[in-house]
Design an enzyme around this catalytic site. Structure first.
Site, PDB file in Angstrom:
ATOM      1  N   ASP A  97       0.888  -1.161   0.000  1.00 34.13           N
ATOM      2  CA  ASP A  97       0.000   0.000   0.000  1.00 34.13           C
ATOM      3  C   ASP A  97       0.925   1.210   0.000  1.00 34.13           C
ATOM      4  O   ASP A  97       1.708   1.403   0.937  1.00 34.13           O
ATOM      5  CB  ASP A  97      -0.880  -0.029   1.266  1.00 34.13           C
ATOM      6  CG  ASP A  97      -1.810   1.175   1.317  1.00 34.13           C
ATOM      7  OD1 ASP A  97      -1.604   2.122   0.526  1.00 34.13           O
ATOM      8  OD2 ASP A  97      -2.739   1.163   2.149  1.00 34.13           O
ATOM      9  N   LYS A 156      -0.517   9.953 -17.976  1.00 29.15           N
ATOM     10  CA  LYS A 156      -1.359  11.114 -17.839  1.00 29.15           C
ATOM     11  C   LYS A 156      -2.553  10.787 -16.938  1.00 29.15           C
ATOM     12  O   LYS A 156      -2.877   9.613 -16.833  1.00 29.15           O
ATOM     13  CB  LYS A 156      -1.818  11.626 -19.197  1.00 29.15           C
ATOM     14  CG  LYS A 156      -2.764  10.651 -19.933  1.00 29.15           C
ATOM     15  CD  LYS A 156      -3.189  11.216 -21.234  1.00 29.15           C
ATOM     16  CE  LYS A 156      -4.540  11.869 -21.144  1.00 29.15           C
ATOM     17  NZ  LYS A 156      -5.656  10.923 -21.114  1.00 29.15           N
ATOM     18  N   HIS A 186       0.453   8.296 -25.285  1.00 30.34           N
ATOM     19  CA  HIS A 186       0.531   7.108 -26.154  1.00 30.34           C
ATOM     20  C   HIS A 186       0.291   7.452 -27.623  1.00 30.34           C
ATOM     21  O   HIS A 186       0.651   6.689 -28.503  1.00 30.34           O
ATOM     22  CB  HIS A 186      -0.385   5.993 -25.645  1.00 30.34           C
ATOM     23  CG  HIS A 186      -1.846   6.190 -25.922  1.00 30.34           C
ATOM     24  ND1 HIS A 186      -2.638   7.009 -25.176  1.00 30.34           N
ATOM     25  CD2 HIS A 186      -2.656   5.673 -26.879  1.00 30.34           C
ATOM     26  CE1 HIS A 186      -3.872   6.980 -25.644  1.00 30.34           C
ATOM     27  NE2 HIS A 186      -3.918   6.179 -26.686  1.00 30.34           N
ATOM     28  N   LYS A 190       1.979   5.893 -31.771  1.00 30.29           N
ATOM     29  CA  LYS A 190       1.206   5.302 -32.875  1.00 30.29           C
ATOM     30  C   LYS A 190       2.008   5.383 -34.168  1.00 30.29           C
ATOM     31  O   LYS A 190       2.646   6.407 -34.444  1.00 30.29           O
ATOM     32  CB  LYS A 190      -0.144   6.017 -33.016  1.00 30.29           C
ATOM     33  CG  LYS A 190      -1.079   5.744 -31.839  1.00 30.29           C
ATOM     34  CD  LYS A 190      -2.436   6.364 -32.036  1.00 30.29           C
ATOM     35  CE  LYS A 190      -3.275   6.266 -30.774  1.00 30.29           C
ATOM     36  NZ  LYS A 190      -4.116   5.091 -30.692  1.00 30.29           N
ATOM     37  N   GLU A 224     -14.385   9.297 -31.014  1.00 33.13           N
ATOM     38  CA  GLU A 224     -14.549   7.956 -30.435  1.00 33.13           C
ATOM     39  C   GLU A 224     -16.026   7.601 -30.424  1.00 33.13           C
ATOM     40  O   GLU A 224     -16.865   8.467 -30.168  1.00 33.13           O
ATOM     41  CB  GLU A 224     -14.033   7.942 -28.994  1.00 33.13           C
ATOM     42  CG  GLU A 224     -12.552   8.198 -28.873  1.00 33.13           C
ATOM     43  CD  GLU A 224     -12.114   8.152 -27.424  1.00 33.13           C
ATOM     44  OE1 GLU A 224     -11.747   7.064 -26.979  1.00 33.13           O
ATOM     45  OE2 GLU A 224     -12.170   9.189 -26.745  1.00 33.13           O
ATOM     46  N   ASP A 243      -8.718  15.656 -20.940  1.00 28.73           N
ATOM     47  CA  ASP A 243      -8.443  14.242 -21.229  1.00 28.73           C
ATOM     48  C   ASP A 243      -7.784  14.057 -22.597  1.00 28.73           C
ATOM     49  O   ASP A 243      -6.957  13.162 -22.771  1.00 28.73           O
ATOM     50  CB  ASP A 243      -9.782  13.473 -21.182  1.00 28.73           C
ATOM     51  CG  ASP A 243      -9.611  11.969 -21.313  1.00 28.73           C
ATOM     52  OD1 ASP A 243      -8.734  11.421 -20.621  1.00 28.73           O
ATOM     53  OD2 ASP A 243     -10.344  11.342 -22.105  1.00 28.73           O
ATOM     54  N   HIS A 248      -3.125  14.699 -26.297  1.00 30.03           N
ATOM     55  CA  HIS A 248      -3.066  14.038 -27.604  1.00 30.03           C
ATOM     56  C   HIS A 248      -3.245  15.014 -28.778  1.00 30.03           C
ATOM     57  O   HIS A 248      -2.467  15.005 -29.724  1.00 30.03           O
ATOM     58  CB  HIS A 248      -4.130  12.952 -27.721  1.00 30.03           C
ATOM     59  CG  HIS A 248      -4.108  11.954 -26.598  1.00 30.03           C
ATOM     60  ND1 HIS A 248      -2.943  11.512 -26.020  1.00 30.03           N
ATOM     61  CD2 HIS A 248      -5.106  11.310 -25.949  1.00 30.03           C
ATOM     62  CE1 HIS A 248      -3.239  10.620 -25.079  1.00 30.03           C
ATOM     63  NE2 HIS A 248      -4.537  10.496 -25.005  1.00 30.03           N
ATOM     64  N   LYS A 347     -16.577  11.927 -27.381  1.00 32.38           N
ATOM     65  CA  LYS A 347     -16.999  10.546 -27.085  1.00 32.38           C
ATOM     66  C   LYS A 347     -18.367  10.336 -27.723  1.00 32.38           C
ATOM     67  O   LYS A 347     -19.113  11.284 -27.950  1.00 32.38           O
ATOM     68  CB  LYS A 347     -17.142  10.347 -25.580  1.00 32.38           C
ATOM     69  CG  LYS A 347     -15.856  10.628 -24.813  1.00 32.38           C
ATOM     70  CD  LYS A 347     -15.193   9.355 -24.382  1.00 32.38           C
ATOM     71  CE  LYS A 347     -13.929   9.622 -23.606  1.00 32.38           C
ATOM     72  NZ  LYS A 347     -12.830   8.764 -24.002  1.00 32.38           N
TER      73      LYS A 347
HETATM   74  C1  BG6 Z   1      -6.847   8.254 -23.353  1.00 31.02           C
HETATM   75  C2  BG6 Z   1      -8.061   8.961 -22.838  1.00 31.02           C
HETATM   76  O1  BG6 Z   1      -5.687   9.002 -23.103  1.00 31.02           O
HETATM   77  O2  BG6 Z   1      -6.976   8.066 -24.760  1.00 31.02           O
HETATM   78  C3  BG6 Z   1      -9.320   8.168 -23.154  1.00 31.02           C
HETATM   79  O3  BG6 Z   1      -7.941   9.118 -21.434  1.00 31.02           O
HETATM   80  C4  BG6 Z   1      -9.391   7.875 -24.625  1.00 31.02           C
HETATM   81  O4  BG6 Z   1     -10.480   8.872 -22.739  1.00 31.02           O
HETATM   82  C5  BG6 Z   1      -8.090   7.271 -25.125  1.00 31.02           C
HETATM   83  O5  BG6 Z   1     -10.472   6.981 -24.841  1.00 31.02           O
HETATM   84  C6  BG6 Z   1      -8.098   7.168 -26.637  1.00 31.02           C
HETATM   85  O6  BG6 Z   1      -6.987   6.429 -27.052  1.00 31.02           O
HETATM   86  P1  BG6 Z   1      -7.013   5.629 -28.414  1.00 31.02           P
HETATM   87  O7  BG6 Z   1      -5.628   5.128 -28.569  1.00 31.02           O
HETATM   88  O8  BG6 Z   1      -8.043   4.566 -28.269  1.00 31.02           O
HETATM   89  O9  BG6 Z   1      -7.413   6.627 -29.462  1.00 31.02           O
END
Ligand code: BG6
Length: 498
Positions: A97, A156, A186, A190, A224, A243, A248, A347
């Site tokens: 913990d 993040k 991330h 890609k 998304e 977010d 991104h 979203k």
């Molecule tokens: C994350 C967000 O960093 O990226 C999420 O917190 C989002 O909300 C995601 O769904 C999207 O990643 P990817 O690679 O699926 O486009």
């Protein structure tokens, strides 16, 4: 010169410790990514993976958990019993913990294992709530785990505004040198995002066109179709701007807009991205009102299936968190002055698609005014996902005698058909870069803070506004105000790449 891609290089062995080792990110992304790299022979035999969590697991129980996760998250065609067993044999679990002193000595004992080579790199991946970054780093230092071999990876969100980001950076920075801190976005891992750098800087024909003389505007969309599902409560504290846009989308903008670095190196690329962030036109309250749109999904239909509203997903009403953002940004430098960059993310939209569209100016003179058919401006359409690729939209003469008929056509580079190999997941690339100690594709402190500096006035203005996010039915392209944002400038969103 730093290699961005180095799939064939086998790094030295390391101890890869994941805090949050039984969490969703570890099980869905990190361990599958390590498995796939191991499958490619990129993890030397004495590499160990140590999962740290509060779960009362011994090594065997953790291995059972991870085996199930690998079977769930890896394509059956990539699953081999021998390779799964090899990865599982690397796994250890430490129950701990973070906020209590117990358990740290077990981690300490494992890391100090005398049979390890003295120079084995130590990676500490913090896949936990950012409020724990500080306590973990301090404890790691207290047990003597931090030396020049150590690297820390921060997931993040790095803060929820500039002040909190600075606080995190300060506390982590007291323990680790900046060169040891890997802030992950991330999107930078890609394939098609890295290909953007290659497209721009390994080819000659685009560079003379890549500026305000020839580019009319740029669109960046990350749409998304998923909702917030079971992370409603934590999502509700951030919203789409924090977010997705702060990290991104701004990173994508940076890669489109940055100047060519002197060479592709660990600091040079990040230096150029930072300059873009610093050149973004600051958002005044008036600009926020005029150039940003926030939205929130209501119930709707996606692929014919009824999906609930954000409030139902959240299980609460009264929140004013946005699930959609569209905005107009400008990069105020010599190359881009006057070129709008339209950013949009949401979203529960009508499709899952991340794409960058460079829309070029129309020809200076309409040379075929009487031709049948229509002419569209040239567009370079870079598809980040779901299919990686690139299309250059042009106008061609339709074959046939008599008169001229124009038709839009496209030159198409599809990764799937051009390259006969699997596109690795972003985490595969990024985890190997951490192990090799290459931070080129990670965000530096000054970048993260510059991004927050630009985003913060939007947050402040929205928080002070009596207006709430505009509604859009799930399964659509967002609120109508997002279309108006471009319509006002005589432009429109590129909804699909047909
Ligand atoms: C994350 C967000 O960093 O990226 C999420 O917190 C989002 O909300 C995601 O769904 C999207 O990643 P990817 O690679 O699926 O486009």
């Amino acid at each position: 010169m730093e290699q961005l891609a180095s799939t064939s290089v086998v790094p030295d062995a390391c101890d890869f410790t994941v805090f949050g080792g039984t969490g969703e990110l570890a099980l869905r992304k990190l361990l599958p990514a390590l498995y796939l790299r191991d499958l490619e022979g990129q993890l030397p035999d004495d590499t160990r993976i140590i999962g740290v969590s509060r779960s009362d697991f011994d090594d065997a129980a953790y291995r059972t958990e991870v085996r199930a996760a690998l079977h769930q998250h890896i394509e059956a065609s990539d699953l081999y019993d021998g390779a799964v067993d090899r990865l599982l044999a690397r796994l250890h679990h430490v129950t701990l913990d973070i906020e209590s002193p117990q358990g740290w000595h077990v981690l300490h004992g494992l890391l100090k294992d005398r049979s390890r080579p003295d120079d084995a790199a130590r990676v500490f991946y913090l896949a936990v709530d950012p409020s724990l970054f500080g306590p973990i780093c301090e404890q790691l230092e207290a047990i003597g785990a931090v030396d020049e071999r150590a690297r820390v990876v921060l997931e993040k969100p790095i803060g929820h505004d500039l002040a909190s980001a600075r606080l995190i950076n300060d506390v982590v920075g007291k323990v680790f040198a900046e060169s040891q801190i890997f802030r992950i976005d991330h999107y930078l891992g890609k394939e098609s995002v890295q290909n953007l750098l290659v497209t721009r800087f390994a080819n000659t024909f685009l560079e003379p066109l890549w500026n305000s003389h020839w580019v009319d505007h740029v669109q960046i969309t990350v749409a998304e179709s998923l909702g917030v599902a079971d992370r409603g409560a934590s999502y509700d504290e951030s919203g789409a701007l924090r977010d997705m846009v702060q990290n991104h989308l701004l990173q994508l903008l940076c890669l489109v807009a940055m100047e060519p670095p002197t060479y592709i190196g660990r600091e040079t690329v990040r230096d150029e991205k930072l300059k873009v962030l610093q050149a973004l036109k600051p958002m005044t309250p008036e600009l926020v009102d005029r150039d940003t749109v926030r939205g929130r999904y209501t119930e709707g239909l996606i692929d014919g299936v009824a999906v609930p509203s954000y409030s139902s997903d959240l299980g609460a009403t009264g929140s004013s968190t946005e699930t959609f953002v569209a905005l107009r940004a400008e990069v105020q430098n010599w190359r881009w002055s006057g070129v709008p960059f339209y950013l949009r993310t949401g979203k529960r939209m009508d499709r899952r698609a991340s794409e960058i569209v460079i829309v070029f100016k129309r020809p200076a003179k309409a040379m075929f005014p009487h031709a049948e058919g229509s002419t569209e401006p040239n567009r370079l359409h870079i598809s980040v996902q779901p299919e990686e690729g690139m299309r250059l939209h042009m106008t061609a003469k339709e074959p046939g005698p008599g008169g001229i008929r124009l038709r839009p056509v496209s030159l198409n580079l599809s990764y799937a058909t051009t390259f006969d190999q699997r596109c690795p997941d972003a985490y595969e690339r990024l985890l190997m870069d951490v192990i090799k100690g290459n931070p080129t594709l990670f965000m530096r402190r000054d970048e993260v803070e510059a991004a927050w500096r630009w985003v913060e006035p939007i947050l402040t203005r929205w928080a002070a506004s009596p207006n709430r996010p505009k509604r859009y039915p799930a399964g659509t392209s967002g609120p109508t105000a997002a279309a108006t944002l471009l319509d006002r400038d005589g432009r429109s969103w590129q909804e699909s790449d047909s």
